[in-house]
Design an enzyme around this catalytic site. Sequence first.
Site, PDB file in Angstrom:
ATOM      1  N   PRO A   1      47.106  27.228  54.309  1.00 27.83           N
ATOM      2  CG  PRO A   1      48.944  27.031  55.728  1.00 27.83           C
ATOM      3  CD  PRO A   1      47.527  27.480  55.694  1.00 27.83           C
TER       4      PRO A   1
ATOM      5  CE1 TYR B   1      49.877  21.101  46.516  1.00 27.47           C
ATOM      6  CE2 TYR B   1      51.513  21.314  44.768  1.00 27.47           C
ATOM      7  CZ  TYR B   1      51.189  21.312  46.114  1.00 27.47           C
ATOM      8  OH  TYR B   1      52.162  21.531  47.051  1.00 27.47           O
TER       9      TYR B   1
ATOM     10  CE  LYS C   1      46.316  25.912  44.083  1.00 29.88           C
ATOM     11  NZ  LYS C   1      47.641  25.687  43.541  1.00 29.88           N
TER      12      LYS C   1
ATOM     13  CE1 TYR D   1      50.253  20.068  51.304  1.00 26.70           C
ATOM     14  CE2 TYR D   1      51.396  18.944  49.530  1.00 26.70           C
ATOM     15  CZ  TYR D   1      50.955  20.111  50.120  1.00 26.70           C
ATOM     16  OH  TYR D   1      51.223  21.332  49.539  1.00 26.70           O
TER      17      TYR D   1
ATOM     18  CG  HIS E   1      58.830  19.107  43.702  1.00 24.97           C
ATOM     19  ND1 HIS E   1      58.550  18.896  45.020  1.00 24.97           N
ATOM     20  CD2 HIS E   1      60.173  19.186  43.609  1.00 24.97           C
ATOM     21  CE1 HIS E   1      59.694  18.868  45.713  1.00 24.97           C
ATOM     22  NE2 HIS E   1      60.680  19.041  44.876  1.00 24.97           N
TER      23      HIS E   1
HETATM   24  P1  RFL Z   1      52.240  40.258  52.170  1.00 21.53           P
HETATM   25  O1  RFL Z   1      53.332  39.326  51.878  1.00 21.53           O
HETATM   26  O2  RFL Z   1      51.567  40.199  53.479  1.00 21.53           O
HETATM   27  O3  RFL Z   1      52.822  41.714  51.932  1.00 21.53           O
HETATM   28  C1  RFL Z   1      52.101  42.873  52.304  1.00 21.53           C
HETATM   29  C2  RFL Z   1      53.100  43.966  52.556  1.00 21.53           C
HETATM   30  O4  RFL Z   1      52.382  45.165  52.870  1.00 21.53           O
HETATM   31  C3  RFL Z   1      53.003  45.793  53.980  1.00 21.53           C
HETATM   32  N1  RFL Z   1      51.985  46.630  54.646  1.00 21.53           N
HETATM   33  C4  RFL Z   1      51.933  47.968  54.526  1.00 21.53           C
HETATM   34  N2  RFL Z   1      52.700  48.825  53.860  1.00 21.53           N
HETATM   35  C5  RFL Z   1      52.383  50.154  53.938  1.00 21.53           C
HETATM   36  N3  RFL Z   1      51.340  50.617  54.683  1.00 21.53           N
HETATM   37  C6  RFL Z   1      50.540  49.779  55.372  1.00 21.53           C
HETATM   38  N4  RFL Z   1      49.517  50.237  56.080  1.00 21.53           N
HETATM   39  C7  RFL Z   1      50.825  48.387  55.306  1.00 21.53           C
HETATM   40  N5  RFL Z   1      50.261  47.286  55.847  1.00 21.53           N
HETATM   41  C8  RFL Z   1      50.978  46.234  55.447  1.00 21.53           C
HETATM   42  C9  RFL Z   1      53.525  44.653  54.832  1.00 21.53           C
HETATM   43  O5  RFL Z   1      54.599  45.049  55.692  1.00 21.53           O
HETATM   44  C10 RFL Z   1      53.989  43.659  53.761  1.00 21.53           C
HETATM   45  O6  RFL Z   1      55.344  43.847  53.407  1.00 21.53           O
HETATM   46  O7  RFL Z   1      51.069  40.149  51.052  1.00 21.53           O
HETATM   47  P2  RFL Z   1      51.171  39.805  49.488  1.00 21.53           P
HETATM   48  O8  RFL Z   1      52.238  40.613  48.821  1.00 21.53           O
HETATM   49  O9  RFL Z   1      49.779  39.865  48.977  1.00 21.53           O
HETATM   50  O10 RFL Z   1      51.690  38.306  49.409  1.00 21.53           O
HETATM   51  C11 RFL Z   1      50.883  37.266  49.860  1.00 21.53           C
HETATM   52  C12 RFL Z   1      51.732  36.161  50.445  1.00 21.53           C
HETATM   53  O11 RFL Z   1      52.695  36.704  51.317  1.00 21.53           O
HETATM   54  C13 RFL Z   1      50.867  35.163  51.197  1.00 21.53           C
HETATM   55  O12 RFL Z   1      49.734  34.791  50.426  1.00 21.53           O
HETATM   56  C14 RFL Z   1      51.563  33.881  51.589  1.00 21.53           C
HETATM   57  O13 RFL Z   1      52.792  34.085  52.196  1.00 21.53           O
HETATM   58  C15 RFL Z   1      50.628  33.126  52.535  1.00 21.53           C
HETATM   59  N6  RFL Z   1      51.350  32.205  53.334  1.00 21.53           N
HETATM   60  C16 RFL Z   1      51.704  31.041  52.751  1.00 21.53           C
HETATM   61  N7  RFL Z   1      51.307  30.794  51.478  1.00 21.53           N
HETATM   62  C17 RFL Z   1      51.654  29.668  50.889  1.00 21.53           C
HETATM   63  O14 RFL Z   1      51.307  29.464  49.707  1.00 21.53           O
HETATM   64  N8  RFL Z   1      52.415  28.726  51.587  1.00 21.53           N
HETATM   65  C18 RFL Z   1      52.846  28.954  52.876  1.00 21.53           C
HETATM   66  O15 RFL Z   1      53.534  28.145  53.454  1.00 21.53           O
HETATM   67  C19 RFL Z   1      52.487  30.133  53.516  1.00 21.53           C
HETATM   68  N9  RFL Z   1      52.891  30.397  54.785  1.00 21.53           N
HETATM   69  C20 RFL Z   1      51.709  32.491  54.669  1.00 21.53           C
HETATM   70  C21 RFL Z   1      52.500  31.571  55.375  1.00 21.53           C
HETATM   71  C22 RFL Z   1      51.284  33.673  55.303  1.00 21.53           C
HETATM   72  C23 RFL Z   1      51.626  33.951  56.624  1.00 21.53           C
HETATM   73  N10 RFL Z   1      51.087  35.165  57.235  1.00 21.53           N
HETATM   74  C24 RFL Z   1      50.426  36.161  56.430  1.00 21.53           C
HETATM   75  C25 RFL Z   1      51.009  35.424  58.578  1.00 21.53           C
HETATM   76  C26 RFL Z   1      52.891  31.860  56.676  1.00 21.53           C
HETATM   77  C27 RFL Z   1      52.469  33.031  57.309  1.00 21.53           C
HETATM   78  C28 RFL Z   1      52.964  33.259  58.713  1.00 21.53           C
HETATM   79  C1  PHB Z   2      56.194  25.428  52.208  1.00 20.06           C
HETATM   80  O1  PHB Z   2      57.161  24.878  51.681  1.00 20.06           O
HETATM   81  O2  PHB Z   2      56.334  26.350  53.018  1.00 20.06           O
HETATM   82  C2  PHB Z   2      54.826  24.948  51.891  1.00 20.06           C
HETATM   83  C3  PHB Z   2      54.663  24.022  50.870  1.00 20.06           C
HETATM   84  C4  PHB Z   2      53.394  23.550  50.574  1.00 20.06           C
HETATM   85  C5  PHB Z   2      52.311  24.020  51.292  1.00 20.06           C
HETATM   86  C6  PHB Z   2      52.477  24.961  52.294  1.00 20.06           C
HETATM   87  C7  PHB Z   2      53.742  25.416  52.599  1.00 20.06           C
HETATM   88  O3  PHB Z   2      51.069  23.534  51.013  1.00 20.06           O
END
Ligand code: RFL
Ligand code: PHB
Length: 389
Positions: A292, A384, A296, A200, A72
């Site tokens: 989100p 971004y 980032k 957005y 993109h």
């Molecule tokens: P994760 O992905 O949370 O992975 C952590 C892993 O550690 C495990 N864990 C344990 N394992 C052993 N012992 C323990 N005591 C443990 N406690 C936890 C968990 O089961 C898990 O598998 O962290 P990581 O790897 O740092 O990755 C970070 C990303 O996942 C996160 O920054 C993003 O997904 C944030 N996020 C989003 N980011 C975006 O850029 N765009 C999004 O749309 C977006 N949507 C989201 C999100 C985070 C969400 N969370 C955390 C609730 C949507 C949600 C619902």
């Molecule tokens: C997504 O595709 O899940 C997404 C994309 C951009 C954002 C947040 C989430 O800023």
Amino acid sequence: MRTQVVIIGGGPSGLLLSQLLHKQGIDTVVLERKTRDYVLGRIRAGILEVGFVDLMRQAGVSERMDAESFVHDGTVISYGDEQFEINFKEHTGTSVVVYGQTEVTRDLYDAREAMDGKIVFNTENVQIHDADSDAPYVTYTVDGTEQRIDCDFVAGCDGFHGVSRQTIPLTVRKEYEKLYPFGWLGILSETPPVHEELIYAASDRGFALCSMRNDNLSRYYIQCSLSDSPDDWTDEAFWQELKRRIPAEHAENLITGPSIEKSIAPLRSFVTEPMRWGRLFLCGDAAHIVPPTGAKGLNTAASDIHYLYTGLLQFYQDGDSEGIDSYSEKALARIWKAERFSWWMTNLLHRFPDQSPFDLKMQAADIAFLRDNHTAQSVLAQNYVGLPY
Ligand code: RFL
Ligand code: PHB
């Protein structure tokens, strides 16, 4: 058992670190609390910065991403029926990549398994011991049996609710947090994206985002109340509300269908300092959370992994601890800028319950300035696509 680096958490941070280290002959064990299927079932981020893409290439896991992802070059910002595009390529010479976190994680799991990487699932009661000494070790229970792994270093990649951060004494740890008075209700649907770029959308009814995973998989979000539950929202109600928040031109083209996933995420800004305590290093969501808006979350996790990976490599290959000694400082310098950007974009585009007429005018002026000012667009574009590592 003994390994060089124990990695707690088998999310994208932990797996990427494990794979990068493995490629350099550094031994790791990953401890994951859940099952592989559970981790792969989480629908989260969708936008990757080029720095993340480069790390996936260095880790030798980019084949499917290179073939299937979308590049993109810009994004659309809308307010009511008005809209404008911010062209990343024009302002920065670079782009972002659309490839879901689920796919990233799947590719990493496949690669680790192909190399017989050690990943222990269903671990309980993980505890980090003597992290502030030269001989740390980790204990955990799996299948009812307690295990111990001695190691050189521990990487805390266990997300916001993990144990790693809590291991750092409160006398050392300082936490910074901001909670936002709304959440995002997200759905995934097997429908074509409404537009070729992300939209957005700021509107009188609150924020909305039109995103995608591929040609027939769309991801949409609407700002919702923190007291809402996904069950309160029928698919029909979701689509109706989304249409009201995006420009009419897109609302008319929107193809709707049944949701295949629906969830609500609260919005939070959070940073813990320092990100290192002795031989324990925090990475990704274990150390920081962004709202989100700005995409980032996963990308800041990747920059932590870059700094830790290069620091560990320097330590093991050259016997030089400079990289690991400066890990926290380098990672935090970049994190705080991503925190600022995500906070700013959240403030720019959402409706806040206590906004006064003056606040609304300020928000509208901020959007108008962005629409009209080349430099302001360049600032957004640079943030971004991702600041340099
Ligand atoms: P994760 O992905 O949370 O992975 C952590 C892993 O550690 C495990 N864990 C344990 N394992 C052993 N012992 C323990 N005591 C443990 N406690 C936890 C968990 O089961 C898990 O598998 O962290 P990581 O790897 O740092 O990755 C970070 C990303 O996942 C996160 O920054 C993003 O997904 C944030 N996020 C989003 N980011 C975006 O850029 N765009 C999004 O749309 C977006 N949507 C989201 C999100 C985070 C969400 N969370 C955390 C609730 C949507 C949600 C619902
Ligand atoms: C997504 O595709 O899940 C997404 C994309 C951009 C954002 C947040 C989430 O800023």
